[in-house]
Each structure stands twice: as structure tokens, then as C-alpha cells.
Design a protein around this motif. Structure first.
Motif, PDB file in Angstrom:
ATOM      1  N   PHE A   1     -13.122  -0.969  -1.215  1.00 45.69           N
ATOM      2  CA  PHE A   1     -12.018  -0.345  -0.479  1.00 45.69           C
ATOM      3  C   PHE A   1     -11.383  -1.333   0.507  1.00 45.69           C
ATOM      4  O   PHE A   1     -10.151  -1.473   0.558  1.00 45.69           O
ATOM      5  CB  PHE A   1     -12.534   0.894   0.268  1.00 45.69           C
ATOM      6  CG  PHE A   1     -11.509   1.555   1.147  1.00 45.69           C
ATOM      7  CD1 PHE A   1     -10.473   2.285   0.591  1.00 45.69           C
ATOM      8  CD2 PHE A   1     -11.579   1.425   2.524  1.00 45.69           C
ATOM      9  CE1 PHE A   1      -9.519   2.886   1.401  1.00 45.69           C
ATOM     10  CE2 PHE A   1     -10.632   2.026   3.339  1.00 45.69           C
ATOM     11  CZ  PHE A   1      -9.602   2.759   2.781  1.00 45.69           C
TER      12      PHE A   1
ATOM     13  N   ASN B   1     -11.939  13.010 -13.309  1.00 46.31           N
ATOM     14  CA  ASN B   1     -11.649  11.682 -12.782  1.00 46.31           C
ATOM     15  C   ASN B   1     -10.630  10.944 -13.642  1.00 46.31           C
ATOM     16  O   ASN B   1      -9.653  10.390 -13.131  1.00 46.31           O
ATOM     17  CB  ASN B   1     -12.951  10.881 -12.680  1.00 46.31           C
ATOM     18  CG  ASN B   1     -12.752   9.518 -12.086  1.00 46.31           C
ATOM     19  OD1 ASN B   1     -12.950   8.498 -12.736  1.00 46.31           O
ATOM     20  ND2 ASN B   1     -12.328   9.482 -10.831  1.00 46.31           N
TER      21      ASN B   1
ATOM     22  N   GLY C   1      -7.947   4.386  -3.953  1.00 49.87           N
ATOM     23  CA  GLY C   1      -8.382   5.772  -3.814  1.00 49.87           C
ATOM     24  C   GLY C   1      -9.740   6.019  -4.436  1.00 49.87           C
ATOM     25  O   GLY C   1     -10.570   6.758  -3.890  1.00 49.87           O
ATOM     26  N   MET C   2      -9.994   5.391  -5.582  1.00 47.68           N
ATOM     27  CA  MET C   2     -11.290   5.548  -6.232  1.00 47.68           C
ATOM     28  C   MET C   2     -12.414   4.959  -5.379  1.00 47.68           C
ATOM     29  O   MET C   2     -13.490   5.541  -5.231  1.00 47.68           O
ATOM     30  CB  MET C   2     -11.280   4.879  -7.607  1.00 47.68           C
ATOM     31  CG  MET C   2     -12.466   5.258  -8.469  1.00 47.68           C
ATOM     32  SD  MET C   2     -13.058   3.908  -9.509  1.00 47.68           S
ATOM     33  CE  MET C   2     -13.816   2.822  -8.320  1.00 47.68           C
TER      34      MET C   2
ATOM     35  N   THR D   1      -9.947  10.792  -6.220  1.00 42.99           N
ATOM     36  CA  THR D   1     -10.855  10.354  -5.149  1.00 42.99           C
ATOM     37  C   THR D   1     -12.045  11.294  -4.994  1.00 42.99           C
ATOM     38  O   THR D   1     -13.196  10.861  -4.929  1.00 42.99           O
ATOM     39  CB  THR D   1     -10.080  10.274  -3.815  1.00 42.99           C
ATOM     40  OG1 THR D   1      -9.009   9.342  -3.952  1.00 42.99           O
ATOM     41  CG2 THR D   1     -10.990   9.840  -2.680  1.00 42.99           C
TER      42      THR D   1
ATOM     43  N   GLN E   1      -4.225   3.401  -6.924  1.00 44.63           N
ATOM     44  CA  GLN E   1      -5.183   4.349  -7.485  1.00 44.63           C
ATOM     45  C   GLN E   1      -6.613   3.826  -7.371  1.00 44.63           C
ATOM     46  O   GLN E   1      -7.541   4.587  -7.092  1.00 44.63           O
ATOM     47  CB  GLN E   1      -4.843   4.631  -8.954  1.00 44.63           C
ATOM     48  CG  GLN E   1      -3.623   5.518  -9.144  1.00 44.63           C
ATOM     49  CD  GLN E   1      -3.341   5.772 -10.613  1.00 44.63           C
ATOM     50  OE1 GLN E   1      -2.984   4.865 -11.352  1.00 44.63           O
ATOM     51  NE2 GLN E   1      -3.496   7.003 -11.038  1.00 44.63           N
TER      52      GLN E   1
ATOM     53  N   LEU F   1     -12.348   4.644  -2.192  1.00 42.96           N
ATOM     54  CA  LEU F   1     -12.500   5.541  -1.045  1.00 42.96           C
ATOM     55  C   LEU F   1     -13.474   6.672  -1.411  1.00 42.96           C
ATOM     56  O   LEU F   1     -14.313   7.075  -0.585  1.00 42.96           O
ATOM     57  CB  LEU F   1     -11.149   6.104  -0.628  1.00 42.96           C
ATOM     58  CG  LEU F   1     -11.148   7.072   0.559  1.00 42.96           C
ATOM     59  CD1 LEU F   1     -11.684   6.385   1.816  1.00 42.96           C
ATOM     60  CD2 LEU F   1      -9.739   7.609   0.809  1.00 42.96           C
ATOM     61  N   GLY F   2     -13.371   7.165  -2.651  1.00 40.73           N
ATOM     62  CA  GLY F   2     -14.295   8.197  -3.117  1.00 40.73           C
ATOM     63  C   GLY F   2     -15.723   7.685  -3.168  1.00 40.73           C
ATOM     64  O   GLY F   2     -16.668   8.385  -2.780  1.00 40.73           O
TER      65      GLY F   2
END
Length: 378
Positions: free
Chosen positions: A221, A21, A53-54, A271, A50, A56-57
Motif C-alpha cells: 500500500f 473480489n 485498494g486491494m 477492498t 485498484q 489496503l484490504g
């Protein structure tokens, strides 16, 4: 008792994805590519993209939760504790803290090394401990106060190592390194506020951990994605590294990804790894112990440092070794990892039993206060 193959797999998954990560985020920062409208080649410096994206994960953990629920329903005897119904807005304030802290940390990662970034995140126990005393009425054990003091010493050592290496580092200016380190520590204050909010208002509800992480990811998000629009028009001058010198230029990020697809691979790594890291962390706590999770979380700092050295992303500095060891000792003391060793000494074992009884009583008092408050609210 020996670990099963499944437990070993979970421990390895948590260590691997936790390390990936940070490493994938740093890898993305190291790319340079042309932007939109014929802009010259420049560094990929898009911390807010970024962060999206995190989140979203994290949001994907919600999908995993519902997949597990569907699988459990097909069983003759459902065994999964899905938790009680709750107001999702309970997670909004912690999610906003997470969003702010994550964005600040990604800005800082552009300015300092991956290993220092991971080590300095250990500062969270200082502020979490202090805030839990101030706002949760918790009483810290002497070993926890000692752990906080040792952690402060470790942060000073890591900071000195960064200053010393900043003079000989061509990739980061000394001023950037110091600013980055201070931003990381500032972000930990926000993270500690998030933890206290979660403990005071969220943990008294029976919410499945994957559902909790996914709900916070959903809020983070959506809100941060919307904030990318005004960020596109906010000029911040030299503070930004993108050609338009705005707070965040998402279009420039997508253009750079189109010019160099490897950036997309790094972002996807970030992600996907955060999603698996959250799942593995929750599973390690459930299948093995919370103590094992703390140990693995400390070990990933070592993995990130070793990999960064092997890839030539940073230079070896002896003070970093000392700083890491001091931080490790401070974290171990704060989280009670010394207890199994002291339990073998009769006098210490008796003393520890008294402290645990006091801690259990204090925890029960806090829970009861929460139930009374919840009843009054209804």
C-alpha cells in the motif's frame, strides 16, 4: 464427519468473497464517466489505483490481527498463538512481487474476461513447482509433474477459447485479449517467485498468517501509493486508456468516482472482499483443512464464470468448459486431491505412504537447513 455451522459459514464466506473480489474489479472496469477538466466520458481504466485498494484490504488484516490479540489478552487463559518477533523487512521482497503481479493482473483484467482471468491464474502451480525444484531443492511427486502437464494443456485450451471468442466479442479486441492472457501468465511467474521467497525466508519464522498478510499489505500500500506520483508524469502513449495517456492518472480516477459514485462501490467491494477472503481462507485452513481451501479456491472460478454469463459480461463458449475441467484436474493432481480416492486401493495406499515419508524427510531437511543458516547469520 459433518461440518459445523461455523465451518459452513467460513467455507461460504471464502467462496463468496473470493468470487466478489474478481467480479467487483471487473465491474469497476466496465464503468465509463467524465474525468477532470471537462474530459469526455471514457472507461474507468485505473489498474494501479485498484491495486492500491486491494493492498489496503490486505493491510486491514493487520488491524484484525491486533483486535484478536486484544480480545485474547482479556481471557483468563490466552489461547492465541501470536507468533514470534520478526524483522518486518522479511516481507518487503515478497510484497514487491505481490505489488508487481497484482498491478499486471489488473491491467490484464481490462483486456480479457473475468472468467479467463481467473482460470489463467491456475498457471501459478507450473512456475511454483519448477522454481521450488530449482531453488528449494524440492522433489515433486509423479502426480505433481502430471498435474503440471495437464495444467499446461488446460491453459492452451482456455487460450484457444479466448481467441475463438475474441473474434465475436465487441467489448475486447482480439489483440487485447491475447495480450491480457499473456500478461496474466507473466504475472503468475512473479507470484511463484513470491511464494518461493516466502517459503525460503519467511515460513521458517513463526508468524501469524493474518500478521503476515497485513505486513505485506502495508508495504504494498505504501510503496504503490508513492509510485502513483511518478506514474502521473510517465507518458506511455496508446498503452494507456486515460485521456492524458500516462501510466496512471490517479486524479482522473477520483474525478470519475465523483462523477459516478457506483465506481466507488465497486472499489470498496474489491477492498473489503480481499480482507474477508484472506481471513476466511486462513480460518478454513485452520478449522477444516488446506485441501478444502484448495477446492473452494477452484470452485470460485466456476462461480465467477457463471455470474459473468448471467450478467451478460461474456458469451458462453464450450472450449472454456473443457479448459476449466482440464485445469481443475491438473490443480487437483498437483495439490494431492486424488489421494483420498487412491488411499482405498491397497497397493496405491502403500505407495502413497512411502511418498509421504520421503516428503516429510525432505521437508525436515529443508527446515533444518533453514535453522542452520539462521544460526550462521546470527
Amino acid at each position: 464427519m459433518a461440518w459445523t455451522k461455523y465451518q459452513l459459514f467460513l467455507a461460504g464466506l471464502m467462496l463468496t468473497t473470493g468470487s466478489l473480489n474478481t467480479l467487483s474489479a471487473k465491474w469497476a472496469d466496465m464503468f465509463s464517466a467524465k474525468g477532470c477538466h471537462g474530459d469526455p466520458e471514457h472507461a474507468f481504466s485505473h489498474p494501479f489505483v485498484q491495486a492500491v485498494g486491494m493492498f489496503l484490504g490486505e493491510f486491514s488484516c493487520l488491524a484484525v490481527f491486533y483486535i484478536l490479540v486484544c480480545q485474547d489478552r482479556r481471557r483468563p487463559e490466552p489461547r492465541m498463538n501470536r507468533g514470534q518477533s520478526f524483522n518486518p523487512l522479511l516481507f518487503f521482497a515478497p510484497a514487491m512481487c505481490d505489488m508487481t503481479a497484482t498491478s499486471i493482473m489488473y491491467i490484464a483484467l481490462n483486456m480479457t474476461s473475468a472468467s479467463s482471468f481467473q482460470m489463467l491464474r491456475g498457471a501459478v502451480i507450473i512456475f511454483t513447482g519448477l522454481l521450488s525444484v530449482a531453488f528449494l531443492g524440492r522433489r515433486l511427486a509423479p502426480s505433481q509433474w502430471l498435474g503440471i502437464c495437464i495444467t499446461i494443456l488446460g491453459l492452451v485450451v482456455v487460450g484457444l477459447a479466448d481467441i475463438a471468442s475474441g473474434h465475436s466479442d465487441d467489448s475486447h479486441k482480439l489483440s487485447d485479449v491475447i495480450t491480457g492472457d499473456l500478461l496474466i501468465i507473466m504475472a503468475q511467474i512473479i507470484v511463484s517467485v513470491q511464494m518461493v521467497l516466502e517459503e525460503k525466508f519467511v515460513y521458517k519464522h513463526d508468524v501469524h498468517p493474518l500478521r503476515a498478510v497485513g505486513t505485506e499489505g502495508l508495504f504494498g500500500f505504501v510503496v504503490l501509493s508513492l509510485l502513483l506520483i511518478p506514474m502521473y508524469f510517465i507518458h506511455v502513449g496508446n498503452f494507456s486508456d486515460n485521456p492524458r495517456q500516462v501510466l496512471e492518472d490517479a486524479l482522473d480516477a477520483f474525478c470519475q468516482i465523483g462523477q459516478k459514485p457506483l465506481i466507488l462501490l465497486a472499489l470498496l467491494g474489491n477492498t473489503v472482499s480481499i480482507a474477508f477472503f484472506n481471513f476466511a481462507g486462513i480460518s478454513v485452513t485452520k478449522e477444516i483443512s488446506a485441501t478444502t481451501r484448495m477446492v473452494l479456491d477452484s470452485l470460485r472460478t466456476l462461480v465467477i464464470w457463471v455470474v459473468s454469463l448471467a450478467l451478460g459480461w461474456e458469451r458462453f463458449h464450450g472450449l472454456q468448459v473443457l479448459g476449466f475441467l482440464v485445469l481443475l484436474i491438473g490443480t487437483a493432481l498437483y495439490n494431492g486431491l486424488h489421494r483420498p480416492l487412491l488411499a482405498r486401493i491397497p497397493w496405491c495406499a502403500a505407495r502413497m505412504n512411502l511418498e509421504e515419508d520421503s516428503s516429510d524427510a525432505e521437508r525436515e531437511r529443508l527446515l533444518n537447513d533453514g535453522r542452520v543458516q539462521a544460526c550462521e547469520d546470527t
